[in-house]
Design a protein around this motif. Structure first.
Motif, PDB file in Angstrom:
ATOM      1  N   ALA A 171       0.814  -1.218   0.000  1.00 12.70           N
ATOM      2  CA  ALA A 171       0.000   0.000   0.000  1.00 12.70           C
ATOM      3  C   ALA A 171       0.842   1.260   0.000  1.00 12.70           C
ATOM      4  CB  ALA A 171      -0.923  -0.013   1.217  1.00 12.70           C
ATOM      5  N   ARG A 172       2.135   1.148   0.315  1.00 11.07           N
ATOM      6  CA  ARG A 172       3.007   2.312   0.464  1.00 11.07           C
ATOM      7  C   ARG A 172       4.189   2.302  -0.486  1.00 11.07           C
ATOM      8  NH1 ARG A 172       0.726   0.776   5.119  1.00 11.07           N
ATOM      9  NH2 ARG A 172       0.067   2.405   6.586  1.00 11.07           N
ATOM     10  N   MET A 173       4.247   1.320  -1.362  1.00 10.43           N
ATOM     11  CA  MET A 173       5.421   1.153  -2.209  1.00 10.43           C
ATOM     12  C   MET A 173       5.658   2.398  -3.059  1.00 10.43           C
ATOM     13  SD  MET A 173       7.744  -1.108  -2.857  1.00 10.43           S
ATOM     14  CE  MET A 173       9.168  -0.740  -3.890  1.00 10.43           C
ATOM     15  N   PRO A 174       6.876   2.969  -3.038  1.00  7.43           N
ATOM     16  CA  PRO A 174       7.158   4.133  -3.880  1.00  7.43           C
ATOM     17  C   PRO A 174       6.867   3.850  -5.346  1.00  7.43           C
ATOM     18  CG  PRO A 174       8.915   3.805  -2.286  1.00  7.43           C
ATOM     19  CD  PRO A 174       8.024   2.609  -2.181  1.00  7.43           C
ATOM     20  N   ARG A 175       6.447   4.877  -6.065  1.00 11.26           N
ATOM     21  CA  ARG A 175       6.023   4.719  -7.465  1.00 11.26           C
ATOM     22  C   ARG A 175       7.197   4.549  -8.416  1.00 11.26           C
ATOM     23  NH1 ARG A 175       1.375   2.826  -6.937  1.00 11.26           N
ATOM     24  NH2 ARG A 175       2.298   2.354  -4.908  1.00 11.26           N
ATOM     25  N   SER A 176       8.411   4.704  -7.915  1.00 13.70           N
ATOM     26  CA  SER A 176       9.601   4.527  -8.753  1.00 13.70           C
ATOM     27  C   SER A 176      10.664   3.843  -7.912  1.00 13.70           C
ATOM     28  CB  SER A 176      10.114   5.879  -9.267  1.00 13.70           C
ATOM     29  OG  SER A 176      10.496   6.706  -8.174  1.00 13.70           O
ATOM     30  N   GLY A 177      11.753   3.458  -8.574  1.00 16.12           N
ATOM     31  CA  GLY A 177      12.849   2.851  -7.832  1.00 16.12           C
ATOM     32  C   GLY A 177      12.983   1.370  -8.097  1.00 16.12           C
ATOM     33  N   ALA A 178      13.495   0.656  -7.096  1.00 10.51           N
ATOM     34  CA  ALA A 178      13.866  -0.743  -7.295  1.00 10.51           C
ATOM     35  C   ALA A 178      13.612  -1.542  -6.027  1.00 10.51           C
ATOM     36  CB  ALA A 178      15.339  -0.847  -7.691  1.00 10.51           C
ATOM     37  N   VAL A 179      13.443  -2.846  -6.224  1.00 12.69           N
ATOM     38  CA  VAL A 179      13.261  -3.796  -5.124  1.00 12.69           C
ATOM     39  C   VAL A 179      14.248  -4.939  -5.339  1.00 12.69           C
ATOM     40  CG1 VAL A 179      11.680  -5.390  -3.963  1.00 12.69           C
ATOM     41  CG2 VAL A 179      10.819  -3.224  -4.874  1.00 12.69           C
ATOM     42  N   ALA A 180      14.973  -5.306  -4.281  1.00 23.37           N
ATOM     43  CA  ALA A 180      15.878  -6.458  -4.311  1.00 23.37           C
ATOM     44  C   ALA A 180      15.352  -7.481  -3.313  1.00 23.37           C
ATOM     45  CB  ALA A 180      17.301  -6.040  -3.954  1.00 23.37           C
ATOM     46  N   VAL A 181      15.242  -8.724  -3.748  1.00 22.00           N
ATOM     47  CA  VAL A 181      14.600  -9.760  -2.935  1.00 22.00           C
ATOM     48  C   VAL A 181      15.577 -10.896  -2.695  1.00 22.00           C
ATOM     49  CG1 VAL A 181      12.530 -11.187  -2.668  1.00 22.00           C
ATOM     50  CG2 VAL A 181      12.465  -9.173  -4.152  1.00 22.00           C
ATOM     51  N   ASP A 182      15.633 -11.358  -1.448  1.00 23.53           N
ATOM     52  CA  ASP A 182      16.531 -12.460  -1.111  1.00 23.53           C
ATOM     53  C   ASP A 182      15.816 -13.794  -1.240  1.00 23.53           C
ATOM     54  OD1 ASP A 182      18.927 -13.793   0.114  1.00 23.53           O
ATOM     55  OD2 ASP A 182      19.390 -11.713   0.605  1.00 23.53           O
TER      56      ASP A 182
ATOM     57  N   LEU B 178      20.939  -7.637  -0.369  1.00 28.34           N
ATOM     58  CA  LEU B 178      21.583  -6.379   0.029  1.00 28.34           C
ATOM     59  C   LEU B 178      22.667  -5.960  -0.962  1.00 28.34           C
ATOM     60  CD1 LEU B 178      21.274  -4.159   1.986  1.00 28.34           C
ATOM     61  CD2 LEU B 178      22.737  -5.347   3.608  1.00 28.34           C
ATOM     62  N   PRO B 179      23.523  -6.871  -1.463  1.00 30.67           N
ATOM     63  CA  PRO B 179      24.440  -6.453  -2.544  1.00 30.67           C
ATOM     64  C   PRO B 179      23.703  -5.935  -3.777  1.00 30.67           C
ATOM     65  CG  PRO B 179      25.152  -8.541  -1.609  1.00 30.67           C
ATOM     66  CD  PRO B 179      23.823  -8.237  -0.997  1.00 30.67           C
ATOM     67  N   TYR B 180      22.610  -6.599  -4.158  1.00 28.71           N
ATOM     68  CA  TYR B 180      21.806  -6.090  -5.273  1.00 28.71           C
ATOM     69  C   TYR B 180      21.329  -4.667  -4.992  1.00 28.71           C
ATOM     70  CZ  TYR B 180      20.949 -10.689  -7.550  1.00 28.71           C
ATOM     71  OH  TYR B 180      21.055 -11.887  -8.216  1.00 28.71           O
ATOM     72  N   ALA B 181      20.832  -4.442  -3.765  1.00 33.19           N
ATOM     73  CA  ALA B 181      20.298  -3.130  -3.416  1.00 33.19           C
ATOM     74  C   ALA B 181      21.369  -2.055  -3.493  1.00 33.19           C
ATOM     75  CB  ALA B 181      19.677  -3.179  -2.024  1.00 33.19           C
ATOM     76  N   VAL B 182      22.582  -2.387  -3.046  1.00 33.83           N
ATOM     77  CA  VAL B 182      23.685  -1.434  -3.144  1.00 33.83           C
ATOM     78  C   VAL B 182      23.948  -1.088  -4.606  1.00 33.83           C
ATOM     79  CG1 VAL B 182      26.168  -1.137  -2.784  1.00 33.83           C
ATOM     80  CG2 VAL B 182      24.743  -2.102  -0.958  1.00 33.83           C
ATOM     81  N   ALA B 183      23.992  -2.112  -5.465  1.00 37.39           N
ATOM     82  CA  ALA B 183      24.237  -1.864  -6.888  1.00 37.39           C
ATOM     83  C   ALA B 183      23.129  -1.014  -7.495  1.00 37.39           C
ATOM     84  CB  ALA B 183      24.359  -3.193  -7.632  1.00 37.39           C
ATOM     85  N   ALA B 184      21.881  -1.306  -7.149  1.00 33.25           N
ATOM     86  CA  ALA B 184      20.750  -0.543  -7.691  1.00 33.25           C
ATOM     87  C   ALA B 184      20.812   0.908  -7.232  1.00 33.25           C
ATOM     88  CB  ALA B 184      19.431  -1.186  -7.272  1.00 33.25           C
ATOM     89  N   LYS B 185      21.146   1.117  -5.962  1.00 32.63           N
ATOM     90  CA  LYS B 185      21.180   2.470  -5.422  1.00 32.63           C
ATOM     91  C   LYS B 185      22.331   3.275  -6.014  1.00 32.63           C
ATOM     92  CE  LYS B 185      19.439   5.570  -2.720  1.00 32.63           C
ATOM     93  NZ  LYS B 185      18.071   6.082  -2.900  1.00 32.63           N
ATOM     94  N   LEU B 186      23.486   2.663  -6.184  1.00 29.41           N
ATOM     95  CA  LEU B 186      24.615   3.369  -6.790  1.00 29.41           C
ATOM     96  C   LEU B 186      24.325   3.714  -8.248  1.00 29.41           C
ATOM     97  CD1 LEU B 186      27.605   1.354  -5.275  1.00 29.41           C
ATOM     98  CD2 LEU B 186      26.908   3.691  -4.690  1.00 29.41           C
ATOM     99  N   ALA B 187      23.555   2.856  -8.928  1.00 32.82           N
ATOM    100  CA  ALA B 187      23.217   3.128 -10.327  1.00 32.82           C
ATOM    101  C   ALA B 187      22.196   4.251 -10.467  1.00 32.82           C
ATOM    102  CB  ALA B 187      22.681   1.854 -10.981  1.00 32.82           C
ATOM    103  N   ALA B 188      21.303   4.397  -9.481  1.00 33.95           N
ATOM    104  CA  ALA B 188      20.268   5.438  -9.526  1.00 33.95           C
ATOM    105  C   ALA B 188      20.122   6.036  -8.134  1.00 33.95           C
ATOM    106  CB  ALA B 188      18.945   4.868 -10.029  1.00 33.95           C
ATOM    107  N   PRO B 189      21.070   6.858  -7.700  1.00 28.65           N
ATOM    108  CA  PRO B 189      21.041   7.368  -6.321  1.00 28.65           C
ATOM    109  C   PRO B 189      19.894   8.333  -6.041  1.00 28.65           C
ATOM    110  CG  PRO B 189      22.824   8.380  -7.570  1.00 28.65           C
ATOM    111  CD  PRO B 189      22.269   7.296  -8.429  1.00 28.65           C
TER     112      PRO B 189
ATOM    113  N   GLN C 258      16.783   7.537  -6.709  1.00 33.81           N
ATOM    114  CA  GLN C 258      15.584   6.708  -6.653  1.00 33.81           C
ATOM    115  C   GLN C 258      15.593   5.879  -5.374  1.00 33.81           C
ATOM    116  OE1 GLN C 258      13.043   6.519  -9.089  1.00 33.81           O
ATOM    117  NE2 GLN C 258      14.072   8.274 -10.027  1.00 33.81           N
ATOM    118  N   PRO C 259      14.413   5.632  -4.770  1.00 32.48           N
ATOM    119  CA  PRO C 259      14.368   4.782  -3.576  1.00 32.48           C
ATOM    120  C   PRO C 259      14.592   3.321  -3.920  1.00 32.48           C
ATOM    121  CG  PRO C 259      12.151   5.391  -4.244  1.00 32.48           C
ATOM    122  CD  PRO C 259      13.080   6.165  -5.129  1.00 32.48           C
TER     123      PRO C 259
END
Length: 587
Positions: free
Chosen positions: A378-389, A422-433, A435-436
């Motif tokens: 219900a609160r998921m940001p409308r943009s950005g990325a999700v990394a799942v373990d 968490l490594p995926y999330a770091v890569a996603a965040k560095l690629a698009a800082p 974006q959430p």
């Protein structure tokens, strides 16, 4: 003027291939390259990880989230061994990654110290390309060949670069100074389309189907409008693979959700009731949930011909790009919506959505993990990325998190290696800082490497325009990782050391929230997503909540070998009672 070295040439080739950063764990055998990266002013950037394995996951995560080529650095011996997990992730997910391995055998022990045969070590995971650099003059061409091969084969490759060469002066390499390349990172090297005769055959098969199902995988990520248009034209229901979950708008009334053990009953029912199946860009391994052999006629679209028919018998194979192939089919497939079949599918979807909401509302001690994911939905940001373990969190993600259109989500779905998120999330965040990013992690993965990689987050977040990187940790206080497992004895779920995950984040200067009351879950998400820095949201959940995988349709008939007359018997007797098709659907 400083001498131009091979290490400098490595940096130049990375820059020419538009590599924004390389991930690694610095060591003596690769130190000259790391120093050259540090001197490059962030173009490209060197990102040190806390462990070699997470560095390789970051490189693969970069490839998954950006479509570009990931790069990781390591040294010989045990450091090189630790790269294998992330590189196998890239291999099985068909993602381009270049591993550059430094080797130093110049000491008094020679090759005996940390001696591992690197060619043999990487021969399987990097089977498309493993090369040793022998002279400084070879460096530009070998690196370019490595990048071309990674891009063309969508796979990991390896270049071994001895340390003494990294420090060597280079000869005049003027032909390479312009940075001109013969391939573009992360993009197809050619337009791939099926033959007209095959497209005609597929259109005929699909047009004559009465109850069509479309299974969509990650290979259709650029083909969502075409998938929806074809589904509407055929009155088809749609299911997605776990990796294909981000492809389509999950609010579509005929979207049955994820197929397989982690998926929905609606997707299983779709497969059980269809008589025609279209597979688009998927290599989904949950074959127990596919239609029974002999039940359907099948068309498969994939850009890699090696995958066509590898999971399920195919009547018409179409080797080509998903979007272009679907556009070609749309010019050929007649407009024959099947209103009764579509209504049946939508009714199944409605029932599942009600069931999923009911499951999330069930009481648990102290929290129901399904509720935690539902409140995020219900609160998921409308943009950005999700990394799942990997683990139970996959089940709750697949069923209860509705991804907004355009939000990219990635997981280690084919290799299934714990500790990737968490490594995926770091890569996603560095690629698009700007974006959430949200990482969904179990406590087992968090203890495996997540606690350490929060240090990497703490090192970088001050430079991010949008500092939101929220790490959800489902704290089950249960390191079996299985919840109510069918494979572990009951006492195997009581061996956990309770770790203060949110407190650890606060010690690192980030935000931390711990929640163990159902009525506070929504407020906890609001706080985490509004924080002015990365946040660990620790949700204390009940490990005994049943994973409850859906039953495959006709599970009692899965032992039947259905071919020839037997297949027709199964189709006529079982499907005849599964779905009532009105007369206007037979036109």
């Amino acid at each position: 003027m400083a001498e131009h070295t091979v290490a400098d040439v490595v940096v130049e080739r990375l820059r020419a291939w538009r590599v924004p950063r390389a991930f690694g764990y610095p060591g003596e055998a690769v130190a000259p390259v790391v120093r050259a990266l540090d001197d490059a002013g962030g173009d490209p950037e060197f990102v040190p990880a806390r462990h070699e394995e997470t560095a390789s996951f970051m490189a693969t995560g970069h490839a998954k989230f950006t479509g570009g080529i990931g790069v990781c650095l390591a040294t010989q011996g045990p450091t090189a061994v630790q790269l294998l997990n992330g590189l196998y992730d890239a291999k099985l997910a068909s993602k381009p990654v270049v591993a550059i391995i430094g080797e130093d055998v110049s000491g008094p022990l020679g090759g005996a110290h940390q001696e591992i045969g690197l060619s043999r070590l990487f021969a399987d995971v990097c089977n498309q390309f493993v090369r040793y650099v022998g002279t400084p003059a070879q460096v530009p061409s070998l690196l370019d060949e490595a990048f071309r091969t990674a891009a063309a084969t969508r796979s990991p490759v390896c270049v071994v670069l001895p340390r003494h060469l990294q420090e060597s002066a280079v000869p005049d390499l003027q032909p390479y100074a312009t940075g001109l390349l013969t391939a573009t990172p992360g993009e197809p090297l050619a337009r791939v389309l099926p033959h007209d005769a095959d497209l005609d055959a597929a259109a005929h098969l699909l047009g004559n189907g009465q109850r069509t199902a479309i299974l969509v995988g990650q290979g259709a990520r650029n083909a969502a409008p075409e998938v929806v248009a074809l589904a509407d034209r055929l009155g088809a229901g749609v299911a997605v693979s776990l990796l294909g979950k981000p492809v389509l708008d999950e609010r579509l009334p005929f979207h049955t959700g994820v197929l397989g053990e982690v998926g929905t009953s609606a997707a299983a029912e779709l497969m059980g009731g269809c008589d025609t199946l279209l597979l688009v860009g998927t290599n989904d391994p949950w074959t127990d949930y596919y239609p029974l052999p002999g039940q359907v006629r099948t068309v498969q679209i994939d850009i890699d011909g090696r995958r066509v028919g590898s999971r399920y018998p195919v009547d018409v194979p179409l080797v080509g790009d998903a979007a272009e192939t679907l556009r070609a089919l749309l010019t050929r497939v007649p407009d024959r919506p099947r209103p009764s079949w579509r209504a049946t599918v939508e009714g199944s979807v409605d029932r599942w959505r009600g069931e999923a909401a009911g499951r999330a509302d069930l009481p648990a001690e102290p929290l129901n993990p399904q509720l935690v994911l539902q409140e995020l939905s219900a609160r998921m940001p409308r943009s950005g990325a999700v990394a799942v373990d990997v683990g139970a969190v996959l089940y709750w993600y697949a069923r209860h998190l509705r991804l907004p259109v355009g939000v990219n989500a990635q997981l280690c779905g084919t290799l299934g290696s714990l500790g990737c998120a968490l490594p995926y999330a770091v890569a996603a965040k560095l690629a698009a800082p700007d974006q959430p990013v949200v990482a969904l992690v179990g406590d087992g993965a968090m203890q495996l490497n997540g606690l350490a990689e929060l240090i990497t987050v703490a090192q970088h977040w001050h430079r991010w325009p949008d500092p939101r990187l929220v790490v959800l940790v489902l704290n089950t206080r249960d390191n079996s990782g299985a919840g109510r497992s069918r494979h572990l004895p009951a006492d195997a779920t009581r061996r956990h050391v309770d770790v203060p995950y949110a407190g650890w984040a606060r010690l690192l200067g980030m935000h931390g929230v711990r929640v163990d009351r159902p009525d506070l879950v929504g407020a906890a998400w609001d706080e985490a997503l509004a924080a002015d820095r990365p946040c660990v949201l620790e949700a204390v959940v009940d490990p005994a909540v049943d994973l409850a995988p859906p039953q495959p349709a006709f599970v009692d008939l899965r032992g039947i070998v259905a071919d020839g007359d037997a297949a027709r018997m199964v189709r006529d007797r079982v499907l005849g009672t599964q779905v009532a098709v009105e007369a206007d659907d037979l036109v």
